[in-house]
Design an enzyme around this catalytic site. Structure first.
Site: not given
Lengths: 415, 415
Positions: A129, A200, A225-226, A374
């Site tokens: 990422f 991560d 926030y995921k 995705r």
């Protein structure tokens, strides 16, 4: 599991789902199939109430007194303790603060500042990422000659981790492919070469069981926030294994990480434990939303979450491959469930347009340049029928060529 | 101005106050005199509505689409532009992000990374707000041999700024005394010696007119939760003078500061301008509250704000000194209005107990160890009668010896 042949079969799976009641905790539009919780988790009723109470009662009425009266001051540690259970860490070893990027910077800078001479290499994966790569490149730029950043393809990692390596920084579940590392194996490999491992967990936490303590991971960061559903730009978390805490500086030495912030001393003395990684004043509204959002995890067995995640992902793959076979979608994610997190990606030349057409039909997934579709499958609220309906819509989009007119002009912010 | 001799005289001042209508924008308890807006500004109706809309409509319904649809992605720059007017800066030169501490770190690290050899000294003031000192000490610890931190008493600053000095970091209005620097003079002095000036505006912005561009200040940071009323732990801001922007790295290289975050490139390329100082994903709920809170400043003339601030502070000093003379309070703040920000501090050996007794009587000020009583006078909502009533309560507390039993066991978080 045989592929369900009908929507009714999926409904039966939902009726048998031990987690099905959790969906009631969420604010969800019945006309939408939301498969983007790996980017921004949906609002829960508890989070909405917590924010409202924090704004109206705590800020609006109790004002400055709320720092003590409602323990605003303790939120970074209290939320850290709640997340600790989800990442397999002791409650005292996790702190909620800042963003994932800033937390990675703090831990990276702290760790590299005390790396031995000749051990300044940081190894990561090409295609990781971006913020992980950028933060590490930034550390190299800030510490020329002391930090050497080295990103290699995944299959080159073993070679790259050598006697010069201080730190290995990897994303446990890849944001694009969902490919999942064996955390214990990679951490052990790094340790055997005298390096530390920083994970991560942004695309793992809340969807995949984690065992930071058991794998002896050294450091970790992750996103609120995921799958934690903490709200847009929610505060992030960090983990430092307890035996490392005393030796590490704070990375960013701020007043909230001082041993006694309200003594207003001129000289910095780090707080004991992970509290030293508090830098500035915590953002309370974001913390409040995350606090509320974590309620839904209370008492939830992460093994059951994982089981459902695997079943949802397998269902999606099977339905896409069986029903949309002629349309040229390629599975990007690993086929083996053990190597996959909780989202599934496919590639298609018209990927962007297909995602836009799906959104127009009420199925929200996301697109990753140049050609990746995705779909996040969040076991706390995604149903088997949602997967069925999403594939129904996908098939219709493909059959009608709706995706062909898409363009890249405005890409969504989805991570 | 003669000291008003009665509450009625203060009411008359309120009736003549050109800013009096602004008070309606705030959620205020009529039974409380809130003189702690220099620590945590009160809620406004607009901020409450903005948070509610952001949670319920934007997060709850529009979800991931809100990054574009409600321009969440642009909030750091949009809010920066709104604050720019209040700090005398071009709209494009201010960014809202992270906390004051993290922003100071980013700017300090960025600036010092390109300081010339032999120019690694950072000069600050002993007794400056702790986080400023701590962040700079932390930079010295991270960059041994390259950064030398040097804090001196205020009257030693001129001597300390020399040919070794890269950066002078000062808080424009002192958190304890409210003593205010002449920004133009100090910046000019630093420039004449080849150093740059970074100003912490936390105790200035929203209460004191500022002219970053006119004074040629190089860098600045500041807080959103004091006189800007942005909410507890509100996001902070940073300023970089436009001619410096291209040369500075981001300090913390995060994906949101990339030139093209959604290209997901492996290599970091900083965005043009202050946007490179975006690090991680912005915390939208905190941004929303700050956005709402800034509405009250729309169209407000900061000169009028300053005039009222001076009048309120003068009134408080005059009333305390005339009515409470025998109780031994000492003025800590400068007597000359031109040298003072928008709060007034007194010292008293029973300072902590007196503040607690005042709070019990509905007058909220704050205490700073070891003996400072601090009263913030926020011109947008503080009335002249509030000052009268506060001094009435203070006199009663002192007359009845109510402050003598106070102890330090639980100090408030108030900055």
């Amino acid at each position: 599991m045989p592929v369900p042949a009908s929507r009714e079969a999926c409904e039966a799976l939902d009726r048998a789902d031990p987690l099905s009641a959790l969906r009631e905790a969420f604010v969800l539009d019945p006309a939408t199939v939301y498969l983007d919780g790996n980017s921004l988790g949906p609002l829960t009723h508890a989070a909405r109430r917590r924010v409202q109470e924090t704004v109206e009662r705590q800020w609006g009425q109790d004002l400055i007194r709320s720092w003590n009266q409602h323990d605003w001051i303790g939120l970074p540690e209290r939320l850290g303790a709640r997340i600790a259970r989800l990442v397999g860490a002791p409650a005292a070893d996790v702190l909620v603060a800042d963003s994932t990027s800033v937390n990675l910077f703090k831990l990276g800078a702290a760790f590299l500042a005390c790396a031995r001479a000749g051990r300044g290499r940081v190894v990561s994966e090409l295609g990781n990422f971006p913020t992980d790569l950028y933060v590490l490149q930034g550390l190299e730029a800030l510490f020329p000659g002391r930090v050497e950043f080295c990103a290699v393809p995944r299959d080159g990692l073993e070679d790259a981790i050598d006697e010069r390596t201080a730190l290995v920084v990897l994303t446990h579940v890849h944001y694009r492919s969902a490919r999942m590392y064996d955390m214990a194996a990679v951490t052990g490999y790094a340790h055997a070469r005298g390096a530390a491992a920083l994970w991560d967990l942004s695309h793992s936490v809340g969807a995949v069981p984690l065992d930071l303590a058991g794998t002896r991971a050294d450091l970790a960061v992750g996103c609120g926030y995921k799958y934690l559903n903490g709200g847009p730009g929610a505060p992030a978390f960090l983990y430092v294994r307890s035996d490392l805490q005393a030796a590490l500086g704070p990375g960013i030495a701020g007043w909230m990480g001082h041993e006694a912030p309200f003594a207003f001393d001129d000289d910095y003395r780090p707080a004991v434990g992970v509290s030293r990684f508090r830098a500035g004043t915590p953002g309370i509204l974001g913390m409040a939303a995350l606090d509320g959002s974590l309620d839904v995890f209370d008492g939830v067995d992460m093994t059951a979450v994982r089981d459902k995640s695997v079943a949802l992902c397998e269902l999606l793959i099977a339905l896409v491959e069986s029903r949309c076979a002629r349309h040229g979608l390629q599975l990007v994610s690993p086929r083996a469930a053990a190597e996959r997190g909780s989202h599934v990606s496919f590639s298609h030349p018209d990927g962007y347009g297909i995602i836009q057409a799906l959104i127009a039909r009420g199925v929200v997934g996301d697109f990753r340049t140049p050609d990746v579709l995705r779909f996040g499958l969040a076991p706390l609220y995604t149903r088997y029928v949602d997967v069925w309906d999403a594939v129904d819509a996908l098939l219709a989009v493909l059959d009608h060529g709706e995706g062909r007119s898409g363009d890249y002009a405005r890409m969504q912010l989805v991570t």
